[in-house]
Design an enzyme around this catalytic site. Sequence first.
Site, PDB file in Angstrom:
ATOM      1  N   ASN A 203       0.859  -1.178   0.000  1.00 12.35           N
ATOM      2  CA  ASN A 203       0.000   0.000   0.000  1.00 12.35           C
ATOM      3  C   ASN A 203       0.898   1.232   0.000  1.00 12.35           C
ATOM      4  OD1 ASN A 203       0.742   0.550   2.725  1.00 12.35           O
ATOM      5  ND2 ASN A 203      -0.972  -0.678   3.504  1.00 12.35           N
ATOM      6  N   LYS A 205       1.513   3.572   2.203  1.00 10.55           N
ATOM      7  CA  LYS A 205       2.326   3.744   3.412  1.00 10.55           C
ATOM      8  C   LYS A 205       3.504   2.772   3.401  1.00 10.55           C
ATOM      9  CE  LYS A 205       1.834   3.725   8.496  1.00 10.55           C
ATOM     10  NZ  LYS A 205       2.639   2.569   8.867  1.00 10.55           N
ATOM     11  N   GLU A 206       3.247   1.523   3.042  1.00 12.71           N
ATOM     12  CA  GLU A 206       4.318   0.521   3.003  1.00 12.71           C
ATOM     13  C   GLU A 206       5.369   0.874   1.965  1.00 12.71           C
ATOM     14  OE1 GLU A 206       1.446  -3.211   4.383  1.00 12.71           O
ATOM     15  OE2 GLU A 206       1.747  -2.745   2.257  1.00 12.71           O
ATOM     16  N   ASP A 275      -6.151  -8.230   2.452  1.00 21.34           N
ATOM     17  CA  ASP A 275      -6.200  -9.683   2.261  1.00 21.34           C
ATOM     18  C   ASP A 275      -7.065 -10.027   1.053  1.00 21.34           C
ATOM     19  OD1 ASP A 275      -4.772  -9.764   4.620  1.00 21.34           O
ATOM     20  OD2 ASP A 275      -6.445 -10.446   5.849  1.00 21.34           O
TER      21      ASP A 275
END
Length: 330
Positions: A203, A205-206, A275
């Site tokens: 994502n 942020k990651e 997920d």
Amino acid sequence: MTLEKLFEEFKTKKIIVLGDVMIDAYLSGKVDRVSPEAPVPIINFSKSEDRLGGAANVALNLISLGANVVMSTVIGKDKEAETMLRLMEDQSISTSGIIRSDERQTTVKTRVIGNHQQLLRIDQEQTDDISTAEEDALLKDLEDLLKSGCDALIFQDYNKGVLTSRLIEEVIKLTKKYKVPTSVDPKQKNFLAYKGVTLFKPNLKELSEGIQQKIDFANDRSQFEYAVKELKSIIHPEIIFTTLSEHGVFIEDENNQYYIPAHKRMISDVSGAGDTVISVATLCLAVGTSIETLASMANLAGGIVCEYRGVVAIDADDLLQEALKIDVKC
């Protein structure tokens, strides 16, 4: 291929899910007074529930879409492990790739719910890396599974110790040997270890934390595209697929790049949406759809599950009907 045919193809696929599994436990009741012993609510207990969480929720999403699933992980030899195995077997998730170890504690996250609100969470977990012996046992089982035939492998990381840098590297070698596509839902610890995978799905942020660059997507899209370029130069995936929250998703391979906008929804809970996204993306990868179709279907599925409170698996018929309604190109 029609959308209906795509969903029929999902049912023919066998997927290995490798990563950190956990039990999401819930203790629920009614609160109508405060304890005289301390300023805390007293819950009049009414029910308890155990659900599959972490990488096992990815398995649930795949099962819901009709796929065959094998879980690959390390859990303890405790009573919580027995609960975990029973829950998986109840959902027709194969446990043949699960290693049980005297050295590990099975992860349980217990949420205490009073008057439909979460009041407390208690975590029982062990987050140090699995041992070399446990890595070797997983690798042996994984090679047997890959040799017997499967359509894709998902790395599902929750930073609980199963996905070590060595294991990641060795599993990627095995999947290349047996020509099995791989997809990754990463966490920060081993973010840059997944060199040469098929599809890498961080994502926003990651992505920012993983390459240690600030990204202000809303105001400067070039920052984001530079970060994607940097990531590709380090890990060389075939496909980068980034979820962008309210901005939708982005996908890029060697030849094409697409931004897919988010669909307007009443958001109740984003838990578990990642997920669902990796599950749908991996099945589309296994079928061999275009990256645009892959991103569109995964984006749609992630939005649907956000309308439900709590972690839920995507319903195949809901996804198909919504895809037909907005005319996803297949």
